[in-house]
Design a protein around this motif. Structure first.
Motif, PDB file in Angstrom:
ATOM      1  N   ARG A  13      12.029  26.082 -12.903  1.00 25.83           N
ATOM      2  CA  ARG A  13      12.898  26.762 -13.866  1.00 25.83           C
ATOM      3  C   ARG A  13      14.040  27.512 -13.186  1.00 25.83           C
ATOM      4  NH1 ARG A  13      11.301  28.164 -19.159  1.00 25.83           N
ATOM      5  NH2 ARG A  13       9.536  26.960 -19.914  1.00 25.83           N
ATOM      6  N   LEU A  14      13.871  27.854 -11.910  1.00 19.30           N
ATOM      7  CA  LEU A  14      14.905  28.606 -11.195  1.00 19.30           C
ATOM      8  C   LEU A  14      15.758  27.715 -10.300  1.00 19.30           C
ATOM      9  CD1 LEU A  14      12.886  31.815 -10.158  1.00 19.30           C
ATOM     10  CD2 LEU A  14      14.348  31.488 -12.165  1.00 19.30           C
ATOM     11  N   LYS A  15      15.749  26.412 -10.572  1.00 25.32           N
ATOM     12  CA  LYS A  15      16.522  25.473  -9.745  1.00 25.32           C
ATOM     13  C   LYS A  15      18.023  25.734  -9.821  1.00 25.32           C
ATOM     14  CE  LYS A  15      15.455  21.082  -9.621  1.00 25.32           C
ATOM     15  NZ  LYS A  15      15.039  19.717 -10.030  1.00 25.32           N
ATOM     16  N   ASP A  16      18.459  26.460 -10.858  1.00 23.29           N
ATOM     17  CA  ASP A  16      19.879  26.791 -10.955  1.00 23.29           C
ATOM     18  C   ASP A  16      20.260  27.894  -9.970  1.00 23.29           C
ATOM     19  OD1 ASP A  16      18.188  28.452 -12.673  1.00 23.29           O
ATOM     20  OD2 ASP A  16      20.049  29.424 -13.325  1.00 23.29           O
ATOM     21  N   LEU A  17      19.249  28.474  -9.300  1.00 22.56           N
ATOM     22  CA  LEU A  17      19.492  29.511  -8.295  1.00 22.56           C
ATOM     23  C   LEU A  17      19.040  28.949  -6.940  1.00 22.56           C
ATOM     24  CD1 LEU A  17      17.957  32.518 -10.287  1.00 22.56           C
ATOM     25  CD2 LEU A  17      20.359  31.819 -10.205  1.00 22.56           C
ATOM     26  N   PRO A  18      19.894  28.189  -6.264  1.00 23.02           N
ATOM     27  CA  PRO A  18      19.489  27.437  -5.068  1.00 23.02           C
ATOM     28  C   PRO A  18      19.014  28.290  -3.903  1.00 23.02           C
ATOM     29  CG  PRO A  18      21.881  27.396  -5.355  1.00 23.02           C
ATOM     30  CD  PRO A  18      21.311  27.982  -6.606  1.00 23.02           C
ATOM     31  N   ASN A  19      19.372  29.566  -3.890  1.00 22.69           N
ATOM     32  CA  ASN A  19      18.966  30.423  -2.780  1.00 22.69           C
ATOM     33  C   ASN A  19      17.611  31.087  -2.997  1.00 22.69           C
ATOM     34  OD1 ASN A  19      20.983  29.954  -1.012  1.00 22.69           O
ATOM     35  ND2 ASN A  19      22.030  31.916  -1.266  1.00 22.69           N
ATOM     36  N   VAL A  20      16.958  30.808  -4.140  1.00 21.19           N
ATOM     37  CA  VAL A  20      15.679  31.444  -4.471  1.00 21.19           C
ATOM     38  C   VAL A  20      14.514  30.543  -4.069  1.00 21.19           C
ATOM     39  CG1 VAL A  20      14.199  32.257  -6.357  1.00 21.19           C
ATOM     40  CG2 VAL A  20      16.633  32.843  -6.340  1.00 21.19           C
ATOM     41  N   VAL A  21      13.540  31.147  -3.370  1.00 24.26           N
ATOM     42  CA  VAL A  21      12.322  30.447  -2.954  1.00 24.26           C
ATOM     43  C   VAL A  21      11.135  31.107  -3.649  1.00 24.26           C
ATOM     44  CG1 VAL A  21      10.870  29.766  -1.010  1.00 24.26           C
ATOM     45  CG2 VAL A  21      13.360  29.988  -0.697  1.00 24.26           C
ATOM     46  N   VAL A  22      10.321  30.322  -4.347  1.00 20.56           N
ATOM     47  CA  VAL A  22       9.173  30.864  -5.089  1.00 20.56           C
ATOM     48  C   VAL A  22       7.880  30.515  -4.370  1.00 20.56           C
ATOM     49  CG1 VAL A  22       7.966  30.944  -7.313  1.00 20.56           C
ATOM     50  CG2 VAL A  22      10.455  30.587  -7.250  1.00 20.56           C
ATOM     51  N   ASP A  23       6.988  31.489  -4.255  1.00 25.54           N
ATOM     52  CA  ASP A  23       5.692  31.267  -3.614  1.00 25.54           C
ATOM     53  C   ASP A  23       4.635  32.077  -4.365  1.00 25.54           C
ATOM     54  OD1 ASP A  23       3.776  30.389  -1.828  1.00 25.54           O
ATOM     55  OD2 ASP A  23       4.866  31.034  -0.037  1.00 25.54           O
ATOM     56  N   TRP A  24       3.377  31.913  -3.968  1.00 28.16           N
ATOM     57  CA  TRP A  24       2.297  32.628  -4.637  1.00 28.16           C
ATOM     58  C   TRP A  24       1.241  33.048  -3.626  1.00 28.16           C
ATOM     59  CZ3 TRP A  24      -2.736  30.426  -4.752  1.00 28.16           C
ATOM     60  CH2 TRP A  24      -2.809  29.121  -4.258  1.00 28.16           C
ATOM     61  N   GLY A  25       0.496  34.103  -3.971  1.00 31.72           N
ATOM     62  CA  GLY A  25      -0.559  34.585  -3.098  1.00 31.72           C
ATOM     63  C   GLY A  25      -1.599  35.349  -3.884  1.00 31.72           C
ATOM     64  N   MET A  26      -2.608  35.833  -3.174  1.00 28.66           N
ATOM     65  CA  MET A  26      -3.710  36.551  -3.791  1.00 28.66           C
ATOM     66  C   MET A  26      -3.923  37.885  -3.069  1.00 28.66           C
ATOM     67  SD  MET A  26      -4.895  34.641  -6.242  1.00 28.66           S
ATOM     68  CE  MET A  26      -4.879  32.921  -6.795  1.00 28.66           C
ATOM     69  N   ARG A  27      -4.278  38.901  -3.827  1.00 25.91           N
ATOM     70  CA  ARG A  27      -4.596  40.193  -3.203  1.00 25.91           C
ATOM     71  C   ARG A  27      -5.875  40.099  -2.382  1.00 25.91           C
ATOM     72  NH1 ARG A  27      -6.212  43.368  -0.549  1.00 25.91           N
ATOM     73  NH2 ARG A  27      -6.227  45.644  -0.685  1.00 25.91           N
ATOM     74  N   TYR A  28      -6.854  39.371  -2.906  1.00 29.32           N
ATOM     75  CA  TYR A  28      -8.110  39.182  -2.185  1.00 29.32           C
ATOM     76  C   TYR A  28      -8.332  37.683  -1.990  1.00 29.32           C
ATOM     77  CZ  TYR A  28      -8.412  43.743  -4.397  1.00 29.32           C
ATOM     78  OH  TYR A  28      -8.100  45.001  -4.852  1.00 29.32           O
ATOM     79  N   GLY A  29      -8.748  37.298  -0.801  1.00 30.01           N
ATOM     80  CA  GLY A  29      -8.926  35.876  -0.542  1.00 30.01           C
ATOM     81  C   GLY A  29      -7.633  35.246  -0.049  1.00 30.01           C
ATOM     82  N   THR A  30      -7.542  33.937  -0.246  1.00 29.43           N
ATOM     83  CA  THR A  30      -6.400  33.186   0.280  1.00 29.43           C
ATOM     84  C   THR A  30      -5.632  32.495  -0.837  1.00 29.43           C
ATOM     85  OG1 THR A  30      -7.825  31.257   0.609  1.00 29.43           O
ATOM     86  CG2 THR A  30      -7.555  32.754   2.472  1.00 29.43           C
TER      87      THR A  30
END
Length: 344
Positions: free
Chosen positions: A106-123
């Motif tokens: 959805r943010l492909k119109d913002l080419p400089n934005v990189v989206v990632d994900w993580g967890m507070r506990y675990g991996t």
């Protein structure tokens, strides 16, 4: 001499910069349902001083002497009933990954934005993903704890862990933390849509819609945590959006742990009482959870349903969380675009 005109040492790797990272962070998940995986996950979770605020001398003997020896097996069996067999992971991990991938699309119109994900506990850990974003050239990061309502035991501990990582970094990225969005009109509308869509699939109408939020100890609220008030406001706005009267909607709190008093009314006791008092048809929604997980799929969809039927109820419906639905992603996108303003 300006840095850009200086010759870097020959052994110095090229440095990437100029991008903006978005890091979606959820609570966490064990890597498996086996005893060792569960114990490792519960140990990290229950050692968090934001989660358990008891003095360490009082809590650790209980944690290491009893809890971590008895609960991993019990919780592992519960996880096993709601495990995503296809991917061999919890649905919380599945949905959080999907949310990240859909957000990137959805943010492909913002080419400089990189989206990632993580967890507070675990991996994957917050620290590892902040490092990955920095290595990808992100010198600015929007940290998004996936909790619509703020609590110290959820939102604040995500922020703490991110700041802890920054302490070890020579070149820190600038960091924005996303505030709660408990009363955002897009969020309330998405919840209302999910209720209406799900109820439309039933051949019966609930006499009561229960909005069950994760609980916190009452003492945390008394110390100034805004969570209870934000849950109540979310509930009121959802009820008004659905056009329900006060006698057909209620806010409750689930998942209490230990002997201390938690926020009330308790979801399990409420569901039992509704059945005993003659209610035959109820539906439960979990507005405080962005993704379905153990607390929604096992504690509500299974345990609460069984309890309601055991106490005289007939029809029970669990309304799924927003997860990676179109409405759910739209809410997250709106919040992220708002927080990116001035950076992109």
């Amino acid at each position: 001499m300006p840095i850009e005109n200086s010759a870097a040492p020959a052994s110095h790797p090229s440095v990437k910069f100029g991008k903006v990272g978005v890091l979606l962070v959820n609570l966490g998940t064990p890597d498996g349902t086996d005893y060792t995986s569960m114990r490792r996950y519960l140990r990290e979770f229950l050692m968090d001083r934001r989660v358990i605020e008891l003095p360490r001398w009082k809590w650790y003997p209980v944690l290491f002497g009893i809890v971590l020896n008895t609960r991993p097996g019990k919780v592992g069996k519960a996880y096993d009933t709601i495990w995503n067999r296809e991917k061999n992971e919890s649905f919380l991990r599945t949905y959080t990954r999907n949310q990240s991938e859909f957000m990137a699309e959805r943010l492909k119109d913002l080419p400089n934005v990189v989206v990632d994900w993580g967890m507070r506990y675990g991996t994957p850990s917050i620290a590892s993903r902040i490092q990955a974003l920095k290595d990808a050239g992100c010198d600015r990061i929007v940290l998004f704890p996936l909790y619509p309502q703020y609590a110290a035991a959820t939102t604040a501990t995500v922020n703490d862990k991110a700041f802890e990582k920054l302490l070890s970094m020579r070149w820190q990225p600038a960091l924005r933390t996303v505030p709660d969005y408990h009363d955002d009109p897009a969020y309330i509308e998405a919840l209302a849509n999910s209720v209406q869509r799900h109820l439309a699939t039933l051949d019966w109408e609930p006499q009561m819609l229960v909005a069950s939020f994760h609980g916190i100890p009452l003492s945390y609220f008394e110390k100034g945590d805004p969570y209870y008030c934000q849950c109540q406001k979310t509930g009121r706005l959802l009820r008004e959006k659905l056009g329900l009267s006060e006698d057909r909607f209620m806010v409750t709190f689930q998942s209490r742990f230990g002997p201390e008093e938690w926020l009330q009314p308790y979801t399990d006791k409420t569901v039992e009482k509704l059945g005993r008092d003659g209610a035959k048809r109820i539906a439960v929604i979990n507005p405080g959870f962005v993704s379905d997980c153990l607390e929604t799929l096992e504690e509500i969809a299974e345990q609460a349903a069984e309890s309601f039927h055991h106490n005289g109820g007939e029809n029970f419906a669990h309304i799924p969380c927003l997860n990676d639905s179109e409405d759910g992603i739209r809410v997250l996108e709106k919040v992220v675009r708002r927080e990116l303003q001035g950076w992109v």
